[in-house]
Design a protein around this motif. Structure first.
Motif, PDB file in Angstrom:
ATOM      1  N   THR A 445       0.795  -1.232   0.000  1.00  0.00           N
ATOM      2  CA  THR A 445       0.000   0.000   0.000  1.00  0.00           C
ATOM      3  C   THR A 445       0.826   1.280   0.000  1.00  0.00           C
ATOM      4  O   THR A 445       0.289   2.352  -0.261  1.00  0.00           O
ATOM      5  CB  THR A 445      -0.907   0.050   1.238  1.00  0.00           C
ATOM      6  OG1 THR A 445      -0.054   0.143   2.408  1.00  0.00           O
ATOM      7  CG2 THR A 445      -1.793  -1.168   1.348  1.00  0.00           C
ATOM      8  N   GLY A 446       2.111   1.175   0.369  1.00  0.00           N
ATOM      9  CA  GLY A 446       2.906   2.399   0.475  1.00  0.00           C
ATOM     10  C   GLY A 446       2.667   3.150   1.779  1.00  0.00           C
ATOM     11  O   GLY A 446       3.225   4.224   1.998  1.00  0.00           O
ATOM     12  N   ASP A 447       1.838   2.604   2.654  1.00  0.00           N
ATOM     13  CA  ASP A 447       1.609   3.199   3.971  1.00  0.00           C
ATOM     14  C   ASP A 447       2.351   2.374   5.020  1.00  0.00           C
ATOM     15  O   ASP A 447       2.403   1.147   4.917  1.00  0.00           O
ATOM     16  CB  ASP A 447       0.119   3.158   4.341  1.00  0.00           C
ATOM     17  CG  ASP A 447      -0.683   4.237   3.660  1.00  0.00           C
ATOM     18  OD1 ASP A 447      -0.095   5.055   2.919  1.00  0.00           O
ATOM     19  OD2 ASP A 447      -1.908   4.270   3.866  1.00  0.00           O
ATOM     20  N   LEU A 448       2.873   3.062   6.031  1.00  0.00           N
ATOM     21  CA  LEU A 448       3.463   2.332   7.145  1.00  0.00           C
ATOM     22  C   LEU A 448       2.436   2.260   8.268  1.00  0.00           C
ATOM     23  O   LEU A 448       1.711   3.220   8.515  1.00  0.00           O
ATOM     24  CB  LEU A 448       4.708   3.043   7.662  1.00  0.00           C
ATOM     25  CG  LEU A 448       5.873   3.129   6.674  1.00  0.00           C
ATOM     26  CD1 LEU A 448       7.095   3.712   7.360  1.00  0.00           C
ATOM     27  CD2 LEU A 448       6.203   1.753   6.100  1.00  0.00           C
ATOM     28  N   ALA A 449       2.408   1.101   8.923  1.00  0.00           N
ATOM     29  CA  ALA A 449       1.400   0.911   9.974  1.00  0.00           C
ATOM     30  C   ALA A 449       1.920  -0.096  10.994  1.00  0.00           C
ATOM     31  O   ALA A 449       3.001  -0.679  10.823  1.00  0.00           O
ATOM     32  CB  ALA A 449       0.093   0.431   9.361  1.00  0.00           C
ATOM     33  N   GLY A 461       2.252   6.466   8.836  1.00  0.00           N
ATOM     34  CA  GLY A 461       2.450   7.548   7.865  1.00  0.00           C
ATOM     35  C   GLY A 461       2.614   6.966   6.480  1.00  0.00           C
ATOM     36  O   GLY A 461       2.765   5.744   6.320  1.00  0.00           O
ATOM     37  N   ARG A 462       2.521   7.802   5.462  1.00  0.00           N
ATOM     38  CA  ARG A 462       2.904   7.364   4.126  1.00  0.00           C
ATOM     39  C   ARG A 462       4.378   7.011   4.212  1.00  0.00           C
ATOM     40  O   ARG A 462       5.150   7.723   4.879  1.00  0.00           O
ATOM     41  CB  ARG A 462       2.764   8.490   3.101  1.00  0.00           C
ATOM     42  CG  ARG A 462       1.390   8.833   2.652  1.00  0.00           C
ATOM     43  CD  ARG A 462       0.665   7.752   1.908  1.00  0.00           C
ATOM     44  NE  ARG A 462       1.266   7.351   0.633  1.00  0.00           N
ATOM     45  CZ  ARG A 462       0.928   6.238  -0.028  1.00  0.00           C
ATOM     46  NH1 ARG A 462       0.052   5.393   0.481  1.00  0.00           N
ATOM     47  NH2 ARG A 462       1.464   5.950  -1.174  1.00  0.00           N
ATOM     48  N   ALA A 463       4.794   5.955   3.538  1.00  0.00           N
ATOM     49  CA  ALA A 463       6.211   5.585   3.600  1.00  0.00           C
ATOM     50  C   ALA A 463       7.067   6.801   3.236  1.00  0.00           C
ATOM     51  O   ALA A 463       8.111   7.034   3.837  1.00  0.00           O
ATOM     52  CB  ALA A 463       6.479   4.423   2.662  1.00  0.00           C
ATOM     53  N   ASP A 464       6.583   7.636   2.304  1.00  0.00           N
ATOM     54  CA  ASP A 464       7.354   8.812   1.879  1.00  0.00           C
ATOM     55  C   ASP A 464       7.432   9.900   2.944  1.00  0.00           C
ATOM     56  O   ASP A 464       8.282  10.781   2.856  1.00  0.00           O
ATOM     57  CB  ASP A 464       6.691   9.483   0.662  1.00  0.00           C
ATOM     58  CG  ASP A 464       6.295   8.494  -0.398  1.00  0.00           C
ATOM     59  OD1 ASP A 464       6.929   7.439  -0.442  1.00  0.00           O
ATOM     60  OD2 ASP A 464       5.351   8.788  -1.147  1.00  0.00           O
ATOM     61  N   ASP A 465       6.495   9.909   3.900  1.00  0.00           N
ATOM     62  CA  ASP A 465       6.438  10.999   4.877  1.00  0.00           C
ATOM     63  C   ASP A 465       7.151  10.668   6.186  1.00  0.00           C
ATOM     64  O   ASP A 465       7.235  11.507   7.082  1.00  0.00           O
ATOM     65  CB  ASP A 465       4.975  11.319   5.238  1.00  0.00           C
ATOM     66  CG  ASP A 465       4.233  11.999   4.098  1.00  0.00           C
ATOM     67  OD1 ASP A 465       4.903  12.586   3.233  1.00  0.00           O
ATOM     68  OD2 ASP A 465       3.000  11.937   4.085  1.00  0.00           O
ATOM     69  N   VAL A 466       7.579   9.425   6.320  1.00  0.00           N
ATOM     70  CA  VAL A 466       8.140   9.021   7.604  1.00  0.00           C
ATOM     71  C   VAL A 466       9.495   9.688   7.847  1.00  0.00           C
ATOM     72  O   VAL A 466      10.256   9.929   6.926  1.00  0.00           O
ATOM     73  CB  VAL A 466       8.227   7.488   7.683  1.00  0.00           C
ATOM     74  CG1 VAL A 466       9.073   7.047   8.845  1.00  0.00           C
ATOM     75  CG2 VAL A 466       6.836   6.922   7.810  1.00  0.00           C
ATOM     76  N   ARG A 560       4.389  16.662   1.869  1.00  0.00           N
ATOM     77  CA  ARG A 560       5.539  16.741   0.966  1.00  0.00           C
ATOM     78  C   ARG A 560       5.675  18.137   0.377  1.00  0.00           C
ATOM     79  O   ARG A 560       6.769  18.590   0.075  1.00  0.00           O
ATOM     80  CB  ARG A 560       5.466  15.678  -0.121  1.00  0.00           C
ATOM     81  CG  ARG A 560       4.511  15.988  -1.204  1.00  0.00           C
ATOM     82  CD  ARG A 560       4.493  14.980  -2.307  1.00  0.00           C
ATOM     83  NE  ARG A 560       3.303  15.149  -3.091  1.00  0.00           N
ATOM     84  CZ  ARG A 560       3.160  16.070  -4.048  1.00  0.00           C
ATOM     85  NH1 ARG A 560       4.158  16.872  -4.352  1.00  0.00           N
ATOM     86  NH2 ARG A 560       2.018  16.178  -4.688  1.00  0.00           N
ATOM     87  N   LEU A 561       4.565  18.848   0.234  1.00  0.00           N
ATOM     88  CA  LEU A 561       4.618  20.209  -0.294  1.00  0.00           C
ATOM     89  C   LEU A 561       5.209  21.153   0.757  1.00  0.00           C
ATOM     90  O   LEU A 561       6.040  22.016   0.448  1.00  0.00           O
ATOM     91  CB  LEU A 561       3.218  20.658  -0.698  1.00  0.00           C
ATOM     92  CG  LEU A 561       3.109  22.030  -1.337  1.00  0.00           C
ATOM     93  CD1 LEU A 561       3.984  22.106  -2.590  1.00  0.00           C
ATOM     94  CD2 LEU A 561       1.652  22.322  -1.718  1.00  0.00           C
ATOM     95  N   LEU A 562       4.796  20.961   1.993  1.00  0.00           N
ATOM     96  CA  LEU A 562       5.374  21.772   3.076  1.00  0.00           C
ATOM     97  C   LEU A 562       6.879  21.557   3.107  1.00  0.00           C
ATOM     98  O   LEU A 562       7.669  22.483   3.290  1.00  0.00           O
ATOM     99  CB  LEU A 562       4.784  21.349   4.427  1.00  0.00           C
ATOM    100  CG  LEU A 562       3.377  21.866   4.731  1.00  0.00           C
ATOM    101  CD1 LEU A 562       2.793  21.135   5.931  1.00  0.00           C
ATOM    102  CD2 LEU A 562       3.402  23.370   5.006  1.00  0.00           C
TER     103      LEU A 562
END
Ligand code: AMP
Length: 582
Positions: A445-449, A461-466, A560-562
């Motif tokens: 899913t690309g989400d971490l849980a 979090g989203r894997a990209d946001d961790v 990611r924009l922030l």
């Protein structure tokens, strides 16, 4: 209060979770639906509309439309069947073949619902776009999706589509809803082509595996992806509506999602209709006062909304709710973003009912993990997998495979075992990206849980946001939830900022509730609060105040924009950006 409600309301559809999981099968679930007459396959529009229009629910209100100028229109299942048949006939007359793509770009007007369902009747593929998109994102999606028909309004056409016609050669027909000037090739007026078409149509024989819906989702980088869903997805829409939203025949259901987002289709149109309930469609955008008004006046019994709206309502406190008679309301659910525990608790304070968080994605087509009516809620948890869904926490190996991690509360990627009916069947024209979403039997899913010992899943979090700070893996959600526990904080977004010592440093962006001042004292107060709640390793080291946080049209905070702005990096794909901090 709670007791009276329990006595009045039906018992939950999903009562014994363990038993239901044990006995459930997707094959049997399919028997809850009709299938097309004479065994001619399965079609979403038949299940959502025609089977009711030909049966006991013919004169029941399928959609109650509340216009933004105070208009009100009730559309029965019978009406909806006739209108969608007219639309399907109009497509046929224009020479649009089954399998071709019909895009819809408009707000929540009745024609949007008719066009989406009529498209499915004709065996064509429906693809909704956010009406707030600018010309470029519209052009990209029409091009990727090979859009043959676009349904929109003259105003939207003039502002957003007229200038990009030369980029989308394949777009042969534009059907314009409502009055207003517009010029261009292949333009048709709704009233002329749809209004005058015959109200009877025999649904095209569609195979359960035929493409029905195309939902665009923007990745963090690269072009948007068009997730393909098939007619069979309707089995999941139906079942998840019953189990996760607890829809019963007599419900008045209100899904507040934007129609351009997958939730606006799966639960804003399909699941309530297949379940034969009355669905509220409110045209206007969010406004706390008028939302309370709708809940009360329309006697909404099941309400499906999103954390952003809930947090905006929280800003105004509970007094505004207390004056309302919301006794019809019995079930509230939320999706799209992590629902902070604070918001679940606030639901009980304000409404006497908790919000039930549930989790899914464009790619999953329907709700996969949920807090159910009959089960205890753990505030901050997304809940447990639906019957028929197997979810796991996995770690990706170097060989491209995955390993399931069974240990409770271990952090890893959320994965789902392949094979539910509304699983995406591809990203259109992107075989490679599609293949990369799977490892063996698992969809990644690309989400971490995390999963706890009771089987509840917790979003990290989203894997990209961790964030990786001094060796700790930090999920932004945990930090954001701690911040919004503070009475002054309305919303928070957390990012990792490169730091020479820590690797990444936790930085928070915060909006305040009315009556609080964004000054140095407040900053120190919040830093102290977070440190006390989270410990020094996890608490933010920097806090910036903002008037608003950048969000997508579906209400997701764009971390990611922030981050890109903080670091002066390219902003990437911001086509779904709605409100902005600038
Ligand atoms: P979309 O495909 O646009 O609906 O976005 C799906 C993503 O939204 C998921 O992969 C999650 O990152 C996030 N999301 C959706 N629902 C939840 C939830 N209940 N809790 C946490 N994240 C969620």
């Amino acid at each position: 209060m709670r007791k009276d409600r329990d006595a009045l309301h039906p018992s939950p559809n999903l009562f014994d979770y363990a038993e239901e999981r044990e006995t459930f099968s997707w094959e049997r679930a399919r028997e809850l639906l009709d299938g097309l007459p004479e065994g001619k396959g399965l079609n979403i529009a038949h299940e959502a509309v025609d089977r009711h229009a030909d049966g006991l629910l013919a004169d029941k209100v399928a959609i109650r439309w509340l216009g933004k100028k105070g208009e009100r229109r009730d559309i029965t299942y019978r009406d909806l069947s006739a209108e969608t048949s007219r639309f399907a006939n109009a497509l046929r007359k224009l020479g649009v073949a089954p399998g071709e793509r019909v895009f819809v770009l408009m707000g929540r007007e009745p024609e949007l619902y008719v066009a989406m369902l009529g498209t499915l009747k004709a065996g064509c593929v429906a693809s909704p776009l956010f009406s707030a998109f600018g010309p470029e994102p519209i052009a990209v999606r029409l091009a990727i999706g090979d859009g043959r028909v676009l349904v929109t309004t003259p105003g939207l056409y003039r502002r957003k589509v007229a200038g990009i016609r030369d980029q989308v050669d394949g777009l042969k027909h534009v059907i314009l809803v409502g009055e207003g000037e517009a010029e261009g090739p292949g333009l048709h007026r709704w009233n002329a082509v749809v209004g005058n078409a015959p109200p009877d149509f025999t649904i095209a024989p569609t195979d359960p595996e035929d493409m029905a819906l195309l939902h665009f989702t923007s990745g963090t980088t690269g072009r948007p992806k068009g997730a393909i869903h098939v007619h069979q997805a309707v089995v999941a829409h139906h079942v998840t509506g019953r189990y996760a939203l607890d829809l019963h025949r007599d419900d008045v259901f209100w899904c507040t999602a934007d129609p351009g987002w997958v939730t606006g289709t799966s639960y804003g149109i399909l699941a309530p209709l297949t379940n034969g309930v009355t669905s509220i469609v409110a045209e206007a955008e969010f406004d706390a006062e008028s939302w309370y008004e709708i809940l009360e006046r329309e006697k909404v019994s099941v309400w499906y909304t999103a954390p952003t709206a809930i947090r905006m309502m929280m800003r105004q406190g509970t007094d505004v709710v207390k004056d309302r008679d919301l006794s019809a309301l019995r079930f509230m659910a939320s999706v799209g973003e992590p629902l902070n525990p604070e918001a679940v608790v606030w639901g009980v304070e304000a409404f006497g009912l908790p919000f039930h968080d549930n989790w899914w994605q464009t790619e999953t087509g329907g709700i996969m993990i949920a807090n159910f009516a009959a089960l205890d809620i753990k505030p901050g948890s997304m809940g447990r997998p639906l019957p028929g869904i197997e979810a796991a926490i996995v770690e990706r190996g170097e060989d491209g495979g995955v390993e399931v991690i069974d240990e409770p509360m271990a952090e890893g990627e959320l994965a789902l075992r392949k094979g539910w009916p509304s699983m995406m069947r591809g990203y259109l024209h992107e075989e490679e990206r599609y293949r990369k979403s799977f490892a063996g039997e698992w969809y990644l899913t690309g989400d971490l849980a995390q999963r706890d010992a009771d089987g509840y899943f917790w979003f990290v979090g989203r894997a990209d946001d961790v964030i990786k700070s001094a060796g700790h893996l930090i999920g932004p959600f945990e930090v954001e939830s701690a911040l919004i526990e503070h009475p002054a904080v309305a919303e928070a977004a957390v990012i990792g900022k490169p730091d020479p010592t820590l690797g990444e440093m936790v930085k928070a962006f915060v909006t305040l509730r009315p009556g609080h001042t964004a000054d140095e004292a407040m900053r120190r107060e919040l830093l102290g609060h977070a440190r006390k709640r989270l410990g020094a390793a996890v608490a933010p080291k920097e806090i910036d105040f903002r008037e608003n946080l950048p969000k997508t049209r579906s209400g997701k905070i764009m971390r990611r924009l922030l981050k890109a702005r903080e670091l002066g990096l390219p902003e990437g794909d911001i086509s779904t950006l709605e409100s902005d901090e600038k």
